[in-house]
Design a protein around this motif. Structure first.
Motif, PDB file in Angstrom:
ATOM      1  N   ASN A 170     -12.084  -4.869  -0.274  1.00  0.00           N
ATOM      2  CA  ASN A 170     -12.309  -3.427  -0.140  1.00  0.00           C
ATOM      3  C   ASN A 170     -10.970  -2.687  -0.184  1.00  0.00           C
ATOM      4  O   ASN A 170     -10.482  -2.188   0.818  1.00  0.00           O
ATOM      5  CB  ASN A 170     -13.050  -3.129   1.171  1.00  0.00           C
ATOM      6  N   VAL A 171     -10.410  -2.613  -1.383  1.00  0.00           N
ATOM      7  CA  VAL A 171      -9.101  -1.976  -1.574  1.00  0.00           C
ATOM      8  C   VAL A 171      -9.298  -0.476  -1.789  1.00  0.00           C
ATOM      9  O   VAL A 171     -10.170  -0.051  -2.559  1.00  0.00           O
ATOM     10  CB  VAL A 171      -8.367  -2.593  -2.780  1.00  0.00           C
ATOM     11  N   LYS A 172      -8.480   0.351  -1.097  1.00  0.00           N
ATOM     12  CA  LYS A 172      -8.575   1.802  -1.190  1.00  0.00           C
ATOM     13  C   LYS A 172      -7.475   2.363  -2.098  1.00  0.00           C
ATOM     14  O   LYS A 172      -6.397   1.793  -2.195  1.00  0.00           O
ATOM     15  CB  LYS A 172      -8.448   2.441   0.198  1.00  0.00           C
ATOM     16  N   GLU A 173      -7.770   3.519  -2.728  1.00  0.00           N
ATOM     17  CA  GLU A 173      -6.792   4.155  -3.609  1.00  0.00           C
ATOM     18  C   GLU A 173      -5.528   4.561  -2.858  1.00  0.00           C
ATOM     19  O   GLU A 173      -4.438   4.552  -3.416  1.00  0.00           O
ATOM     20  CB  GLU A 173      -7.412   5.399  -4.265  1.00  0.00           C
ATOM     21  N   TYR A 174      -5.681   4.933  -1.597  1.00  0.00           N
ATOM     22  CA  TYR A 174      -4.546   5.435  -0.830  1.00  0.00           C
ATOM     23  C   TYR A 174      -3.743   4.326  -0.147  1.00  0.00           C
ATOM     24  O   TYR A 174      -2.746   4.598   0.519  1.00  0.00           O
ATOM     25  CB  TYR A 174      -5.014   6.453   0.217  1.00  0.00           C
ATOM     26  N   ASP A 175      -4.168   3.081  -0.289  1.00  0.00           N
ATOM     27  CA  ASP A 175      -3.412   1.977   0.315  1.00  0.00           C
ATOM     28  C   ASP A 175      -2.035   1.870  -0.324  1.00  0.00           C
ATOM     29  O   ASP A 175      -1.901   1.898  -1.557  1.00  0.00           O
ATOM     30  CB  ASP A 175      -4.158   0.652   0.131  1.00  0.00           C
ATOM     31  N   LEU A 176      -1.016   1.720   0.500  1.00  0.00           N
ATOM     32  CA  LEU A 176       0.350   1.571   0.000  1.00  0.00           C
ATOM     33  C   LEU A 176       0.731   0.108  -0.188  1.00  0.00           C
ATOM     34  O   LEU A 176       1.574  -0.215  -1.026  1.00  0.00           O
ATOM     35  CB  LEU A 176       1.338   2.234   0.969  1.00  0.00           C
ATOM     36  N   LEU A 177       0.123  -0.764   0.595  1.00  0.00           N
ATOM     37  CA  LEU A 177       0.452  -2.184   0.530  1.00  0.00           C
ATOM     38  C   LEU A 177      -0.506  -2.910  -0.399  1.00  0.00           C
ATOM     39  O   LEU A 177      -1.717  -2.806  -0.253  1.00  0.00           O
ATOM     40  CB  LEU A 177       0.404  -2.802   1.931  1.00  0.00           C
ATOM     41  N   ASN A 178       0.063  -3.609  -1.348  1.00  0.00           N
ATOM     42  CA  ASN A 178      -0.720  -4.424  -2.270  1.00  0.00           C
ATOM     43  C   ASN A 178      -0.559  -5.882  -1.849  1.00  0.00           C
ATOM     44  O   ASN A 178       0.522  -6.464  -1.957  1.00  0.00           O
ATOM     45  CB  ASN A 178      -0.225  -4.229  -3.705  1.00  0.00           C
ATOM     46  N   LEU A 261     -12.544  -6.245  11.579  1.00  0.00           N
ATOM     47  CA  LEU A 261     -11.234  -6.732  11.978  1.00  0.00           C
ATOM     48  C   LEU A 261     -10.211  -6.513  10.867  1.00  0.00           C
ATOM     49  O   LEU A 261      -9.077  -6.067  11.120  1.00  0.00           O
ATOM     50  CB  LEU A 261     -11.320  -8.219  12.327  1.00  0.00           C
ATOM     51  N   ILE A 262     -10.595  -6.798   9.636  1.00  0.00           N
ATOM     52  CA  ILE A 262      -9.694  -6.604   8.488  1.00  0.00           C
ATOM     53  C   ILE A 262      -9.314  -5.133   8.352  1.00  0.00           C
ATOM     54  O   ILE A 262      -8.149  -4.802   8.098  1.00  0.00           O
ATOM     55  CB  ILE A 262     -10.356  -7.134   7.199  1.00  0.00           C
ATOM     56  N   LYS A 263     -10.287  -4.240   8.535  1.00  0.00           N
ATOM     57  CA  LYS A 263     -10.004  -2.803   8.443  1.00  0.00           C
ATOM     58  C   LYS A 263      -8.968  -2.374   9.484  1.00  0.00           C
ATOM     59  O   LYS A 263      -8.018  -1.633   9.175  1.00  0.00           O
ATOM     60  CB  LYS A 263     -11.305  -2.010   8.634  1.00  0.00           C
TER      61      LYS A 263
END
Length: 334
Positions: A170-178, A261-263
């Protein structure tokens, strides 16, 4: 006659300064074009009905783009302060927007837009709310989750590890960490097993170096009879952070609980990375530089470079003569 000549000289000098001023304004990008935060590929859709209003869809796109920007540059603890920013204020912070794609499919209208927000205006908004923003810097990192089930004396690292399997689902567009997950490797598994009693002091470089990345997060879950101890080892740009915490009543066989937990973990890691790139906008250090104005191409290149520096809040020409432009640069740093 002498008076006439003096007037002619003054007139020529005035015309010269006027010409220099016009040229400097023409070539100056810093005066009229502040650097922007760009949010691209905001997708929206709506049923095509009689009361269809394209402007309302675009307005919704502005709100989504603003929220995505805030999620990228503001830590979680401050995001609630920006929940009620009105649409008109959001529009006032937009420099440009463009429709990248639009189409009708089965009476559904689809649109994709790009929105650019004025960085200076965004920073002013955050400063007024006592929020320090962070640079939206993307980062590739190795993420290594390790489950140590002390009840069953088991070590799980790869496909038998539920966190490993669900982490990038569940990867978000605003995530900075890849997050880059390591591939299954028996040597790595044996290395962890051999150092299981000393993981807090263990250096994971031997595993990480295989991926040509220096930045990593290792999360070790020590499952006990009543609770789970979580050890997070974070290494960003040679800065290391070690933290232990306790997790109560987590069911490692429940997909929904693991996703929760991951979130939480991802939010924690994103906030930590933002804290490393925080801008103290309350610090406005004025810098003054003098630049020869006989080469407008160089002036253009200088201003282009200044506009690329995220810690520069603003810059402008506040004085000039027949030889030099005097720039005032406002710097958000120490």
């Amino acid at each position: 006659m002498k008076y006439i000549f003096q007037n002619l000289k003054l007139s020529k000098l005035y015309i010269f300064f006027l010409l220099v001023s016009v040229l400097n304004i023409f070539f100056s990008t810093g005066i009229s074009h502040a650097k922007t935060f760009s949010i691209n590929d905001v997708e929206l859709s709506t049923p095509f009905k009689i009361n269809f209003d394209k402007n309302k869809i675009i307005d919704e796109g502005f709100i989504q783009a603003f929220n995505q920007l805030i999620l990228s540059i503001v830590q979680t603890k401050d995001q609630q302060k920006l929940k009620q920013v009105p649409l008109n204020q959001i529009k006032g912070m937009i420099d440009t927007f463009s429709i990248k794609e639009e189409k009708f499919v089965d009476e559904i209208y689809y649109i994709k837009i790009n929105v650019s927000f004025n960085k200076k205006v965004i920073f002013d908004l955050l400063e007024n709310k006592n929020i320090f923003p962070s640079l939206p810097v993307k980062k590739n990192i190795i993420f290594l989750p390790i489950i140590i089930d002390q009840n069953k004396n088991q070590v799980k690292m790869f496909s038998d590890n539920i966190i490993y399997n669900f982490w990038n689902s569940n990867v978000k567009e605003y995530d900075l960490l890849n997050y880059i997950l390591p591939t299954e490797d028996l040597e790595d598994l044996n290395l962890i097993k051999n150092n299981i009693e000393n993981l807090e002091n263990f250096e994971f470089k031997e595993i990480v170096k295989k991926y040509n990345l220096e930045n990593y997060i290792v999360s070790v879950f020590f499952i006990g009879p009543d609770q789970t101890r979580l050890l997070n080892k974070i290494s960003f740009d040679n800065k290391k952070n070690l933290k232990n915490s306790l997790i109560n009543n987590i069911d490692f066989n429940s997909n929904s609980e693991i996703n929760k937990l991951i979130k939480i973990l991802k939010i924690t890691f994103e906030d930590y990375w933002k804290s490393q790139n925080e801008i103290n906008t309350s610090v406005k250090l004025p810098l003054t530089i003098s630049v020869e104005n006989n080469n407008n191409i160089k002036i253009y290149k200088l201003e282009e470079k200044l506009s690329e520096i995220d810690l520069i809040y603003n810059f402008y020409i506040y004085k000039f003569d027949n030889k030099n432009n005097i720039y005032k640069i406002i710097f958000n740093g120490t």
